[in-house]
Motif scaffolding. Structure first.
Motif, PDB file in Angstrom:
ATOM      1  N   ALA A 379       0.819  -1.209   0.000  1.00  0.00           N
ATOM      2  CA  ALA A 379       0.000   0.000   0.000  1.00  0.00           C
ATOM      3  C   ALA A 379       0.856   1.263   0.000  1.00  0.00           C
ATOM      4  CB  ALA A 379      -0.920   0.011   1.221  1.00  0.00           C
ATOM      5  N   LEU A 380       0.294   2.341  -0.549  1.00  0.00           N
ATOM      6  CA  LEU A 380       0.894   3.650  -0.396  1.00  0.00           C
ATOM      7  C   LEU A 380       0.743   4.043   1.066  1.00  0.00           C
ATOM      8  CD1 LEU A 380      -0.748   5.442  -3.473  1.00  0.00           C
ATOM      9  CD2 LEU A 380       1.319   4.057  -3.428  1.00  0.00           C
ATOM     10  N   THR A 449      -9.116   0.969  -1.174  1.00  0.00           N
ATOM     11  CA  THR A 449      -8.994   0.097  -0.012  1.00  0.00           C
ATOM     12  C   THR A 449      -7.996   0.742   0.939  1.00  0.00           C
ATOM     13  OG1 THR A 449      -9.458  -1.897  -1.299  1.00  0.00           O
ATOM     14  CG2 THR A 449      -8.362  -2.193   0.817  1.00  0.00           C
ATOM     15  N   TYR A 450      -8.380   0.936   2.198  1.00  0.00           N
ATOM     16  CA  TYR A 450      -7.502   1.681   3.098  1.00  0.00           C
ATOM     17  C   TYR A 450      -7.583   1.155   4.534  1.00  0.00           C
ATOM     18  CZ  TYR A 450     -11.788   4.098   4.614  1.00  0.00           C
ATOM     19  OH  TYR A 450     -13.042   4.379   5.103  1.00  0.00           O
ATOM     20  N   GLU A 451      -6.626   1.645   5.319  1.00  0.00           N
ATOM     21  CA  GLU A 451      -6.562   1.328   6.742  1.00  0.00           C
ATOM     22  C   GLU A 451      -5.894   2.509   7.438  1.00  0.00           C
ATOM     23  OE1 GLU A 451      -5.190  -2.619   8.961  1.00  0.00           O
ATOM     24  OE2 GLU A 451      -3.452  -1.391   8.451  1.00  0.00           O
ATOM     25  N   ILE A 452      -6.381   2.855   8.636  1.00  0.00           N
ATOM     26  CA  ILE A 452      -5.806   3.950   9.425  1.00  0.00           C
ATOM     27  C   ILE A 452      -5.319   3.384  10.750  1.00  0.00           C
ATOM     28  CG2 ILE A 452      -6.202   6.234  10.434  1.00  0.00           C
ATOM     29  CD1 ILE A 452      -8.560   6.558   8.502  1.00  0.00           C
ATOM     30  N   ARG A 453      -4.084   3.725  11.116  1.00  0.00           N
ATOM     31  CA  ARG A 453      -3.492   3.277  12.375  1.00  0.00           C
ATOM     32  C   ARG A 453      -3.074   4.492  13.199  1.00  0.00           C
ATOM     33  NH1 ARG A 453      -0.337  -1.838  12.551  1.00  0.00           N
ATOM     34  NH2 ARG A 453      -0.907  -3.167  10.796  1.00  0.00           N
ATOM     35  N   ALA A 454      -3.038   4.319  14.504  1.00  0.00           N
ATOM     36  CA  ALA A 454      -2.486   5.336  15.403  1.00  0.00           C
ATOM     37  C   ALA A 454      -1.763   4.615  16.536  1.00  0.00           C
ATOM     38  CB  ALA A 454      -3.581   6.238  15.949  1.00  0.00           C
ATOM     39  N   GLN A 455      -0.575   5.110  16.869  1.00  0.00           N
ATOM     40  CA  GLN A 455       0.217   4.491  17.924  1.00  0.00           C
ATOM     41  C   GLN A 455       0.834   5.575  18.798  1.00  0.00           C
ATOM     42  OE1 GLN A 455       2.520   0.919  16.234  1.00  0.00           O
ATOM     43  NE2 GLN A 455       1.978   2.066  14.401  1.00  0.00           N
ATOM     44  N   THR A 456       0.900   5.303  20.079  1.00  0.00           N
ATOM     45  CA  THR A 456       1.499   6.256  21.013  1.00  0.00           C
ATOM     46  C   THR A 456       2.043   5.506  22.211  1.00  0.00           C
ATOM     47  OG1 THR A 456       1.132   8.330  22.230  1.00  0.00           O
ATOM     48  CG2 THR A 456      -0.640   6.712  22.270  1.00  0.00           C
ATOM     49  N   PHE A 501      -3.174   2.978   1.823  1.00  0.00           N
ATOM     50  CA  PHE A 501      -4.272   2.709   0.897  1.00  0.00           C
ATOM     51  C   PHE A 501      -3.795   2.285  -0.476  1.00  0.00           C
ATOM     52  CE2 PHE A 501      -3.543   7.282   1.098  1.00  0.00           C
ATOM     53  CZ  PHE A 501      -3.389   7.650  -0.214  1.00  0.00           C
ATOM     54  N   ILE A 502      -4.689   1.588  -1.164  1.00  0.00           N
ATOM     55  CA  ILE A 502      -4.474   1.120  -2.531  1.00  0.00           C
ATOM     56  C   ILE A 502      -5.672   1.556  -3.370  1.00  0.00           C
ATOM     57  CG2 ILE A 502      -4.389  -0.936  -4.015  1.00  0.00           C
ATOM     58  CD1 ILE A 502      -2.915  -2.398  -1.819  1.00  0.00           C
ATOM     59  N   PHE A 503      -5.416   2.111  -4.535  1.00  0.00           N
ATOM     60  CA  PHE A 503      -6.503   2.403  -5.474  1.00  0.00           C
ATOM     61  C   PHE A 503      -6.914   1.089  -6.091  1.00  0.00           C
ATOM     62  CE2 PHE A 503      -5.640   7.161  -6.482  1.00  0.00           C
ATOM     63  CZ  PHE A 503      -5.864   7.459  -5.138  1.00  0.00           C
ATOM     64  N   SER A 504      -8.064   0.569  -5.664  1.00  0.00           N
ATOM     65  CA  SER A 504      -8.515  -0.743  -6.109  1.00  0.00           C
ATOM     66  C   SER A 504      -9.026  -0.675  -7.566  1.00  0.00           C
ATOM     67  CB  SER A 504      -9.646  -1.232  -5.194  1.00  0.00           C
ATOM     68  OG  SER A 504      -9.203  -1.304  -3.861  1.00  0.00           O
TER      69      SER A 504
END
Length: 506
Positions: A379-380, A449-456, A501-504
């Motif tokens: 993914a980008l 198609t995408y995914e969002i992550r957050a880490q701390t 994300f990926i442009f499906s």
């Protein structure tokens, strides 16, 4: 043909002290048999029973032989029972404290065995001598002399003294500069509680200047929790922090490779990650450089090599190929950045041709990324580092003529949300200047198609939040232009937000 029965493992003979003694080839009996017999004698434990059940000779079991009031008795103005010769010094120690260290406990028991003394009887005599009303003249103090040789260069006299002090004082204060030596001393002494305390201090004290030594210490002493903590810290801080300091040159190649392969790796963009990796290579090849080099200096260095062969195809670059294979070069889309890659002649021509071909086919097919299937590896990826001073933070990215804004919002002291949305090119400030040579897609919908992550990091532990992998059509008007939001509750700061994300295919 008759098969011969394989030979059974035989005991191996090694030089132990001044004599040849039989040793078992594997744990738990890595010590010599004579020494094992002496320990059993000192501890009043049956030798045959120990051979059947090695746990009977564990320090925790042997410690039960000593009276409880002696083990827990504080040492007040009492003379030492043991003199430990180590690192050119003599250290006076008391019997109750020895059993916090498995190494010292074993040395002490072996000393008792050599003196043909019963440890339980010895402890009772010492206890009687310490009772009120009994003068020291009634029982002359016997000081056993023990010798310990240390070959670990990390163990300094100061660090060893600190480790011994921890036998008497709970949680002696340690500065971060000394903790590595104390960890090494605790390992030698087999002082478990102190060793784990050092690990905890090191895990909370990771910085660009300490990451190398702490990671190598974790590898040396097989402390997986420490090496894992170092890797996770690097996954978040390689690009935004370590990649901006001269300490980048100290990062071991093995650790760097693990970080680059991790799906948790945080980066502002793929080109930021590439610049960090090029800088690391530059610092490896220019060890005399004492100041942090500018990006132009790095480019000029690689451009100075003859043009007949790319850098990675040269002998000096061959062992670096696994690192650069971890990059997602197809995520570098800007024409200016691609021209820079070609100009420095770093990558093999076949790599650049493949990247260019992928971009061409994607543009020809309205942005469809036919070459990318796996979101976690292809993914980008883009990132936002959300700091304390932000109430909102956003960035606009453009891919194949589509414009997206990735955004973070602080709702209150512990509540945040992150999302992305498609925007029109006409909504961009200074669009005619910034995106003058950028293709623009007028397509009404775009499948993503995408995914969002957050880490701390909170109290030394990483909190991780993420959406599921979502496939959604993005339009140009609300609500279809906005992604699902990742909503989190945390007291941690900064927050590392990653958008993949990926442009499906439509």
């Amino acid at each position: 043909m008759k098969m011969l029965n394989p030979q059974k493992p035989r005991l191996e003979r090694r030089i132990v002290g001044s004599t040849n003694r039989w040793r078992f080839p594997r744990q738990p009996f890595s010590g010599d048999l004579l020494g094992l017999s002496q320990m059993c004698k000192a501890a009043n434990v049956d030798f045959d029973e120990v051979l059947k059940n090695p746990d009977r000779l564990s320090i925790s079991q042997i410690q039960k032989l000593f009276p409880e009031n002696l083990k827990n008795k504080a040492i007040r103005n009492g003379e030492a029972d043991v003199i430990l010769e180590c690192l050119g010094f003599k250290w006076e120690l008391h019997q109750p404290q020895l059993f916090q260290s498995e190494t010292l406990a074993k040395l002490y028991l072996m000393g008792l065995a050599r003196g043909d003394t019963n440890p339980a009887k010895e402890s009772v005599e010492i206890l009687r001598a310490q009772q009120p009303g009994r003068s020291r003249e009634q029982r002359p103090a016997k000081k056993m002399i023990l010798s310990l040789k240390i070959n670990d260069p990390l163990v300094t006299k100061t660090a060893f003294a600190t480790a011994l002090k921890n036998l008497y004082v709970h949680e002696v204060k340690m500065c971060l500069d000394d903790v590595l030596g104390v960890l090494a001393a605790a390992h030698i002494l087999q002082f478990g509680s102190l060793f784990q305390r050092c690990v905890t201090i090191m895990m909370s004290g990771l910085t660009p200047s300490t990451i190398k030594t702490f990671y190598l210490a974790g590898c040396k002493y097989n402390e997986e929790s420490l090496t894992t903590a170092c890797q996770k810290w690097m996954e978040m801080n390689l690009v935004p922090l370590v990649g901006t300091q001269i300490h980048l040159r100290k990062i071991p190649k093995e650790l760097l490779h693990k970080v680059l392969k991790s799906p948790r790796l945080f980066t502002f963009s793929e080109f930021h990650l590439l610049k960090t990796l090029l800088l690391w290579v530059y610092l490896q090849l220019n060890s005399n450089t004492q100041t942090f080099p500018m990006h132009e200096t790095v480019l000029m260095f690689f451009s100075s090599f003859p043009k007949n062969c790319s850098f990675l195809d040269r002998d000096v670059g061959q062992n670096l190929i696994p690192l650069f294979l971890c990059l997602r070069l197809h995520s570098i889309i800007k024409g200016k950045d691609l021209e820079e890659l070609r100009h420095i002649n770093f990558f093999p021509e076949s790599w650049l041709v493949r990247v260019t071909a992928n971009h061409y086919h994607a543009l020809e097919n309205g942005g469809d990324m036919a070459h990318a299937k796996d979101l976690s590896t292809q993914a980008l990826r883009f990132g936002l580092l959300f700091n304390q001073e932000y109430t909102t933070h956003s960035k606009v990215i453009t891919i194949y003529g589509f414009f997206f804004e990735i955004k973070g919002i602080k709702h209150d002291t512990t509540s945040y949300s992150f999302h992305m949305q498609r925007i029109r090119h006409t909504d961009l400030e200074c669009a005619s200047v910034v995106y003058e040579n950028t293709p623009i897609s007028l397509r009404a919908e775009r499948l993503v198609t995408y995914e969002i992550r957050a880490q701390t990091l909170v109290d030394g532990k990483w909190q991780e939040f993420r959406t599921n992998q979502i496939t959604q059509k993005f339009g140009l008007v609300k609500p279809s232009c906005k992604s699902h939001a990742l909503k989190i509750q945390t007291v941690g700061i900064p927050i590392y937000a990653s958008f993949s994300f990926i442009f499906s295919l439509s």
